[in-house]
Design an enzyme around this catalytic site. Structure first.
Site, mmCIF file in Angstrom:
data_model
loop_
_atom_site.group_PDB
_atom_site.id
_atom_site.type_symbol
_atom_site.label_atom_id
_atom_site.label_comp_id
_atom_site.label_asym_id
_atom_site.label_seq_id
_atom_site.Cartn_x
_atom_site.Cartn_y
_atom_site.Cartn_z
ATOM 1 N N MET A 99 45.021 25.728 37.022
ATOM 2 C CA MET A 99 45.477 25.063 35.804
ATOM 3 C C MET A 99 45.586 26.078 34.673
ATOM 4 S SD MET A 99 43.043 21.704 35.907
ATOM 5 C CE MET A 99 41.649 22.624 36.561
ATOM 6 N N PHE A 186 39.848 24.242 29.193
ATOM 7 C CA PHE A 186 40.699 25.430 29.196
ATOM 8 C C PHE A 186 40.925 25.949 30.614
ATOM 9 C CE2 PHE A 186 38.903 25.052 24.939
ATOM 10 C CZ PHE A 186 40.074 24.940 24.215
ATOM 11 N N GLY A 187 41.661 27.089 30.751
ATOM 12 C CA GLY A 187 42.169 27.531 32.042
ATOM 13 C C GLY A 187 41.125 27.518 33.145
ATOM 14 N N SER A 188 41.448 26.987 34.311
ATOM 15 C CA SER A 188 40.463 26.803 35.359
ATOM 16 C C SER A 188 41.152 26.495 36.680
ATOM 17 C CB SER A 188 39.493 25.689 34.970
ATOM 18 O OG SER A 188 40.209 24.586 34.449
ATOM 19 N N ARG A 189 40.361 26.051 37.675
ATOM 20 C CA ARG A 189 40.881 25.868 39.028
ATOM 21 C C ARG A 189 40.080 24.787 39.745
ATOM 22 N NH1 ARG A 189 41.083 30.955 43.274
ATOM 23 N NH2 ARG A 189 40.662 29.824 45.206
#
Length: 224
Positions: A99, A186-189
């Site tokens: 993401m 925030f940005g992650s997976r």
């Protein structure tokens, strides 16, 4: 468009902070370049954060008979055979979606079933694109017994920007594809670990929509 509950306080605080900066600028700085520039930057900042915490209403309309839906919005970055020793205790297919900060960051349950396992792990904050982020980064693992008798693992993984994982799932809870599993800021997976005989429906590079896009189909397992 709803705002996710994880973002309500942040958005209120950010609005107050930006107002505290902009009001004195408009009152005491020479018009108009600096005040306009300050307000423009503030508006862009607020819009970015507002967009990040959006929470669209979604309903899974596909077949639920053994199908696994994506837990998140993002791009497929890995589909590979691995050893998943935390919940499945053996080989599995790891299906990973990354993401970006521009994606919706709510996480949905990928299947209908029962939550059997929950554990949060402290860890590092490496880029979520790196393979070792699955086992070294801050993460939360959720084990689910699917209605068709199979088991899968869902792993929320923090990234270089993400500093907080929120998991709503609780042991013994009923999992439903239409419900939220959690949220990552925030940005992650998110990695989903599937049985080796699962039929994978997407390829690396494909775009997924959380709670909407079917990613795999499971064979019928032993009913428990």
């Amino acid at each position: 468009m709803r705002i996710h509950r994880e973002g309500t306080n942040i958005l209120i605080l950010l609005f107050v902070m930006l107002a505290a900066i902009n009001v004195p600028v408009w009152l005491f700085m020479p018009p108009y370049l600096i005040p306009v520039l300050c307000t423009g930057i503030s508006a862009l900042t607020y819009s970015f954060v507002f967009n990040f915490f959006r929470c669209p209403r979604r309903e899974y309309k596909g077949s639920r008979d053994g199908y696994v839906a994506s837990s998140v919005d993002g791009r497929v970055v890995a589909i590979e055979r691995v050893e998943e020793q935390e919940y499945l205790k053996g080989p599995a297919i790891m299906f990973s979606v990354f993401m970006s900060p521009l994606n919706v960051h709510a996480n949905w349950f990928p299947v209908d079933g029962t939550v059997e396992y929950i554990r949060h792990h402290r860890g590092r904050f490496l880029s979520a694109y790196l393979p070792k982020s699955s086992t070294e980064n801050e993460r939360s693992t959720i084990g689910i017994l699917c209605d068709n008798g199979q088991r899968i693992t869902v792993r929320q993984i923090a990234g270089a920007m993400a500093r907080r994982i929120v998991t709503y799932a609780r042991k013994g809870q009923r999992a439903d594809i239409d419900d939220h599993l959690g949220f990552i800021k925030f940005g992650s997976r998110v990695d989903i670990y599937l049985p080796l005989d699962a039929e994978i429906l997407l390829n690396i590079g494909d775009i997924t929509t959380g709670g909407v896009t079917p990613i795999a189909r499971l064979r019928e397992g032993k009913k428990i």
